[in-house]
Design a protein around this motif. Sequence first.
Motif, short mmCIF file in Angstrom:
data_model
loop_
_atom_site.label_atom_id
_atom_site.label_comp_id
_atom_site.label_asym_id
_atom_site.label_seq_id
_atom_site.Cartn_x
_atom_site.Cartn_y
_atom_site.Cartn_z
N LEU A 174 0.85 -1.19 0.00
CA LEU A 174 0.00 0.00 0.00
C LEU A 174 0.88 1.24 0.00
O LEU A 174 1.80 1.34 0.82
N ILE A 175 0.62 2.15 -0.93
CA ILE A 175 1.26 3.46 -0.88
C ILE A 175 0.27 4.37 -0.14
O ILE A 175 -0.63 4.94 -0.74
N ARG A 176 0.42 4.45 1.17
CA ARG A 176 -0.55 5.21 1.98
C ARG A 176 -0.53 6.68 1.58
O ARG A 176 -1.57 7.33 1.50
N ASP A 182 4.93 7.09 2.11
CA ASP A 182 4.63 6.22 3.25
C ASP A 182 4.11 4.89 2.69
O ASP A 182 3.01 4.83 2.15
N VAL A 184 3.33 0.76 3.08
CA VAL A 184 2.96 -0.25 4.07
C VAL A 184 2.85 -1.61 3.37
O VAL A 184 2.14 -1.75 2.39
N ARG A 185 3.59 -2.60 3.89
CA ARG A 185 3.51 -3.93 3.30
C ARG A 185 2.36 -4.69 3.95
O ARG A 185 2.25 -4.74 5.17
N LEU A 186 1.50 -5.25 3.13
CA LEU A 186 0.30 -5.93 3.62
C LEU A 186 0.47 -7.45 3.49
O LEU A 186 1.14 -7.92 2.57
N VAL A 232 -8.35 -4.49 2.01
CA VAL A 232 -7.24 -4.51 2.98
C VAL A 232 -7.62 -5.41 4.17
O VAL A 232 -6.81 -6.22 4.63
N PHE A 236 -5.71 -8.93 5.50
CA PHE A 236 -5.26 -9.21 6.87
C PHE A 236 -5.99 -10.39 7.48
O PHE A 236 -5.43 -11.13 8.29
N GLY B 226 -6.12 6.16 0.07
CA GLY B 226 -4.81 5.76 0.61
C GLY B 226 -4.84 5.82 2.13
O GLY B 226 -4.33 4.94 2.83
N ASN B 227 -5.47 6.87 2.65
CA ASN B 227 -5.54 7.04 4.10
C ASN B 227 -6.44 6.02 4.78
O ASN B 227 -6.09 5.49 5.83
N GLY B 230 -4.64 2.90 4.91
CA GLY B 230 -3.61 2.99 5.95
C GLY B 230 -4.19 2.85 7.34
O GLY B 230 -3.63 2.16 8.20
N VAL B 232 -7.00 1.27 8.20
CA VAL B 232 -7.40 -0.13 8.41
C VAL B 232 -6.16 -0.99 8.65
O VAL B 232 -6.15 -1.85 9.55
N PHE B 236 -5.22 -3.28 12.09
CA PHE B 236 -4.84 -4.70 12.10
C PHE B 236 -3.43 -4.90 12.63
O PHE B 236 -3.13 -5.92 13.24
N ARG B 245 -0.94 8.75 11.33
CA ARG B 245 -0.56 9.32 10.03
C ARG B 245 -1.70 9.25 9.03
O ARG B 245 -1.82 10.08 8.13
#
Lengths: 331, 331
Positions: A174-176, A182, A184-186, A232, A236, B226-227, B230, B232, B236, B245
């Motif tokens: 995810l490119i937050r 920023d 984030v690896r999911l 997302v 998870f 994106g937010n 992020g 969610v 998790f 953020r």
Amino acid sequence: MEDNKIQELNTSPQLAPPSAGGESIHVFAPATVANVVCGFDVLGFAVNEPGDEVIMRMTNKPGITISKITGDDGRLPMDPAKNTVSVSVLHYLQSIGRTDVGLDIELHKKMPIGSGLGSSSASTVAGLFAIKTLLGDTADPAKLLPFAMKGEEMACGHGHADNVAPALFGGFVLIRSYEPLDVVRLPHPAGLWCAIVFPDVDVPTREARQIIRKNIQMKDAVTQWGNIAGLVSGLFMNDIDLIGRSMKDVLVEPVRSMLIPDFYKMREMALELGAVSFGISGSGPSVFAFTRDEETAKRITQKLQQHLTNLKIGSNTYVSTINDAGPKVIG
Amino acid sequence: MEDNKIQELNTSPQLAPPSAGGESIHVFAPATVANVVCGFDVLGFAVNEPGDEVIMRMTNKPGITISKITGDDGRLPMDPAKNTVSVSVLHYLQSIGRTDVGLDIELHKKMPIGSGLGSSSASTVAGLFAIKTLLGDTADPAKLLPFAMKGEEMACGHGHADNVAPALFGGFVLIRSYEPLDVVRLPHPAGLWCAIVFPDVDVPTREARQIIRKNIQMKDAVTQWGNIAGLVSGLFMNDIDLIGRSMKDVLVEPVRSMLIPDFYKMREMALELGAVSFGISGSGPSVFAFTRDEETAKRITQKLQQHLTNLKIGSNTYVSTINDAGPKVIG
């Protein structure tokens, strides 16, 4: 992986001394599916097949040369000032003060260019991973991301990270946020398979981007962010049903699908054959389906390829699990 | 919790026989924070304080009466055909073919009406949980959701679920989709505290909704999803930094904040005092901050209340962890 951390690369101290030349490395980096239906511009994942390969050799003469490119039908520039791989590598070398290094690059394209599978990202990440490994730079691979994005900007006209980040880190990414960056690896369910079909028609990334509407309705955006939040969550929760229910795109697919031959027919076929979800890979024309097993993925690629053949459209197909490793040394 | 499952309530067999009357129950249901900054219309969570209470008694005469409402300054209708609690309960009774039941309801409002804290949802969920428990209906509480949404539609003019779902299930809840209704319960870090401040100004839900722009820019929507992705992920991953953020809203807050006195000053104060994030609760005027501990949450409510007092605006404040239980029998 915030911006400030990425900047630390500039002061990375763990580098090998200048080489007398001769060392070489052979690196693979994976193709990637960006956008991921409801995740326009912010989600991507890497696959095990296809991918590009870079062979990089240290030379005695400072500067970068490109001695060979295969698999590109002569479409990519051999000029190191114009090729995304060499340009990204040069940016990296400049950032660590190592413009004394001499390099020769061979680029072996193992996937079609302009396919929507992150072809330029795979090449760029392979090049960056090769130089980082050759120099013994033990910094976090995340610190290569800005240099890979430079290459992406040159290739596609925009420095988006949704192909380069999964190519670099592997897995779902995810490119937050872009400013600051920023990433984030999911996680993802282990049993998820990906069927990819590339219909051999021309969809340039720049044009595919231009046709997207700049103004949208709030209610459609709400639908979209409910879906990305669901996707997302499903990743998870290892909930493949939820992943499938969430992979709907009311904003981009209705427009971009017009550039893909028989998109809705292919989607109908894939879902009838048991796909969990179906959508456009990147900006197309490649399409992809998630499935629960290899057999279903193979059946989908076979049937869609046959359908395209009937329309007199050539195609490439790939069946793969999700690549969790990112780039790797293969020789 | 898909639509088809919710429909199963209609055939639920596990009900007590018609009662001769006299049994009673006292139920609490929690206040909720909907929208949750970047999760407009799709995210909500419940808090332990405040909440509403319903005392429900079985009577011998079929039909519903409301004998008492406290804490509403006389603003809520005593007519069972117009009160959201009795209307929701009646829908539930009709769905299970139990219009023979006689009920009297007392409603004790423990939070201000029109505060943006899901006041009507808390009352409705308390009422539905009370009748379900009185009748010994062991069906999944999820099956009460459509009836609670009926009440919400009556109270606010739209049948959104981002207050009623967390009030009913507790915790953090994602409304992935409305058609069909698809609700996903999300985890959250155990140590997350919530500071809530209700500035006593009038922001009717209908009007707060009408001022939101119907057309938005794609680039802002991309920022927003994106937010939410992020946020969610942070829930998790138990990553409070990532949660903070991600809790940014470029679409709704810029408009709705105009209805809240000194919103940006209060945000600045809360963040300086150590808040992880700050935003509007529901459609306002309540605001909330996430913090890592009770002490910080208390300090924030004290300072913001003082600031509002200086502006000659009264306020209520609440400090609470996230409520994971939903409604509960308290007597």
